[in-house]
Design a protein around this motif. Structure first.
Motif, short mmCIF file in Angstrom:
data_model
loop_
_atom_site.label_atom_id
_atom_site.label_comp_id
_atom_site.label_asym_id
_atom_site.label_seq_id
_atom_site.Cartn_x
_atom_site.Cartn_y
_atom_site.Cartn_z
N ILE A 262 0.83 -1.21 0.00
CA ILE A 262 0.00 0.00 0.00
C ILE A 262 0.86 1.26 0.00
CG2 ILE A 262 -1.63 1.36 1.38
CD1 ILE A 262 -2.85 -1.34 2.29
N SER A 263 1.94 1.27 0.81
CA SER A 263 2.80 2.46 0.88
C SER A 263 3.52 2.71 -0.44
CB SER A 263 3.81 2.33 2.02
OG SER A 263 4.68 1.24 1.81
N VAL A 264 3.92 1.63 -1.13
CA VAL A 264 4.58 1.77 -2.43
C VAL A 264 3.60 2.30 -3.47
CG1 VAL A 264 5.60 0.48 -4.36
CG2 VAL A 264 6.37 0.03 -2.03
N ILE A 265 2.38 1.72 -3.50
CA ILE A 265 1.37 2.15 -4.47
C ILE A 265 0.98 3.61 -4.25
CG2 ILE A 265 -1.03 1.84 -5.21
CD1 ILE A 265 -0.67 -1.17 -4.70
N LEU A 266 0.75 3.98 -2.98
CA LEU A 266 0.41 5.37 -2.67
C LEU A 266 1.53 6.33 -3.07
CD1 LEU A 266 -1.36 5.12 0.82
CD2 LEU A 266 -2.40 5.75 -1.37
N SER A 267 2.78 5.91 -2.83
CA SER A 267 3.92 6.75 -3.20
C SER A 267 3.95 6.98 -4.70
CB SER A 267 5.23 6.07 -2.77
OG SER A 267 5.36 6.06 -1.38
N LEU A 268 3.72 5.91 -5.47
CA LEU A 268 3.74 6.02 -6.94
C LEU A 268 2.59 6.89 -7.44
CD1 LEU A 268 4.58 2.31 -7.89
CD2 LEU A 268 6.08 4.29 -8.11
N VAL A 269 1.40 6.70 -6.86
CA VAL A 269 0.23 7.47 -7.29
C VAL A 269 0.40 8.95 -6.97
CG1 VAL A 269 -2.24 7.87 -6.87
CG2 VAL A 269 -1.39 5.54 -7.14
N ILE A 270 0.81 9.26 -5.72
CA ILE A 270 0.97 10.66 -5.29
C ILE A 270 2.08 11.35 -6.08
CG2 ILE A 270 1.61 12.17 -3.36
CD1 ILE A 270 0.27 10.13 -1.50
N SER A 271 3.22 10.66 -6.26
CA SER A 271 4.33 11.26 -7.00
C SER A 271 3.95 11.50 -8.46
CB SER A 271 5.58 10.36 -6.93
OG SER A 271 5.34 9.11 -7.55
N LYS A 272 3.13 10.61 -9.02
CA LYS A 272 2.68 10.78 -10.41
C LYS A 272 1.78 12.00 -10.52
CE LYS A 272 2.72 9.07 -14.60
NZ LYS A 272 3.98 8.92 -15.36
N LYS A 273 0.87 12.18 -9.54
CA LYS A 273 -0.03 13.35 -9.55
C LYS A 273 0.76 14.64 -9.40
CE LYS A 273 -4.32 11.26 -7.85
NZ LYS A 273 -5.32 11.23 -6.75
N GLN A 274 1.77 14.62 -8.52
CA GLN A 274 2.60 15.81 -8.31
C GLN A 274 3.39 16.15 -9.57
OE1 GLN A 274 4.90 14.81 -4.82
NE2 GLN A 274 3.40 15.69 -3.42
N GLU A 275 3.83 15.09 -10.25
CA GLU A 275 4.59 15.29 -11.49
C GLU A 275 3.71 15.92 -12.56
OE1 GLU A 275 6.52 12.30 -14.72
OE2 GLU A 275 7.10 11.92 -12.64
N LYS A 276 2.45 15.44 -12.68
CA LYS A 276 1.51 16.00 -13.66
C LYS A 276 1.16 17.44 -13.31
CE LYS A 276 -0.73 11.72 -15.17
NZ LYS A 276 -2.00 10.94 -15.21
#
Length: 286
Positions: A262-276
């Motif tokens: 869960i922590s890895v998935i959330l990290s990837l999702v949040i970082s992707k949103k911040q990147e966009k």
């Protein structure tokens, strides 16, 4: 990109070796011991990630080149293997003699887990470390670095280089890290072979994992919250023994794996949103 692929292959290799060790323990010592190894390995591996970010900050602060980082990490891992055995051996002796010390370990883990989750990231300066200052005061040291060397002979004298002090700092940070990670593994087993082997197999893949995280660290900056949750979980698991309540090893593995995932998935999702969001803001500015 080629370096990341090479490092990933070695990370997979050490994970495969850990799996073979799990199979061996399962058949030699039984299914329960095998599950305890798996739980201990997952705990140690997930907690190791936070320590790798500490290593990154140390190397960044001192401007250590990548090829020199390899040398420091190699010797750091060798030192960690020796120090972990001493730490685990005497830790288990304490646990066997004073079982109530597990409750103290549990309380420490919960407190540290809460600090990791709610605490603010403070900018620390590794060059101001007490370890660095102590080493430089006790040992004769050169003015600057001497490539990859930890020690040199100059003007008929044996001198240590600042790189040796950095190695001591890396080892010191690992000892501090072990104060959390080793008691956490005690929550699933007090068997010396299982605790030590799960620690060592997690440590052996750290060098390659470091160079993978170095290139993708921004995408995993929220994993530390998962690490905090794991510290709290293992602390609760130890404290629950006071009430004679035991969380099964299978349940522990499921919880540990779920928290990591869960922590890895959330990290990837949040970082992707911040990147966009960052790209959108740049586009608007243009």
């Amino acid at each position: 990109m080629q370096e990341i692929k090479h490092s990933l292959k070695w990370v997979c290799f050490w994970i495969a070796m850990a799996f073979l060790c799990f199979i061996a323990i399962w058949f030699i010592k039984g299914s329960q011991s095998g599950l305890e190894f798996a739980a201990g390995y997952l705990i140690e591996l997930s907690l190791s990630v936070d320590n790798l970010f500490v290593f990154m900050s140390i190397f960044l602060a001192f401007g250590i080149r990548e090829e020199v980082q390899h040398r420091v990490l190699n010797w750091g891992i060798i030192g960690a293997i020796i120090l972990r055995f001493i730490f685990i051996f005497f830790g288990l002796q304490l646990v066997m003699a004073f079982e109530w010390i597990l409750y103290i370990f549990g309380a420490i883990l919960i407190i540290n887990g809460i600090k990791m989750i709610v605490g603010k990231d403070e900018e620390t300066k590794p060059e101001d470390s007490r370890i660095i200052r102590a080493v430089s005061k006790v040992l004769p040291m050169t003015e600057g670095f001497r490539g990859k060397k930890f020690m040199v002979h100059e003007n008929g004298r044996r001198l240590f280089t600042p790189l040796f002090a950095i190695l001591c700092l890396v080892e010191g940070s690992d000892i501090i890290f072990a104060i959390d990670s080793v008691p956490a593994v005690f929550s699933v087993s007090t068997d010396l072979i299982i605790v030590y082997s799960s620690n060592i197999f997690a440590i052996l893949g750290l060098r390659q994992m470091y160079f993978v995280l170095e290139h993708i660290q921004e995408r995993f900056q929220y994993v530390k919250y998962g690490v905090g949750v794991l510290l709290m979980f293992t602390g609760v698991k130890l404290l629950s023994l006071i009430f004679d309540f035991h969380i099964s090893t299978v349940a522990s593995i499921i919880i540990i794996f779920s928290v990591i995932l869960i922590s890895v998935i959330l990290s990837l999702v949040i970082s992707k949103k911040q990147e966009k969001k960052g790209l959108a803001e740049e586009t608007e500015d243009q």
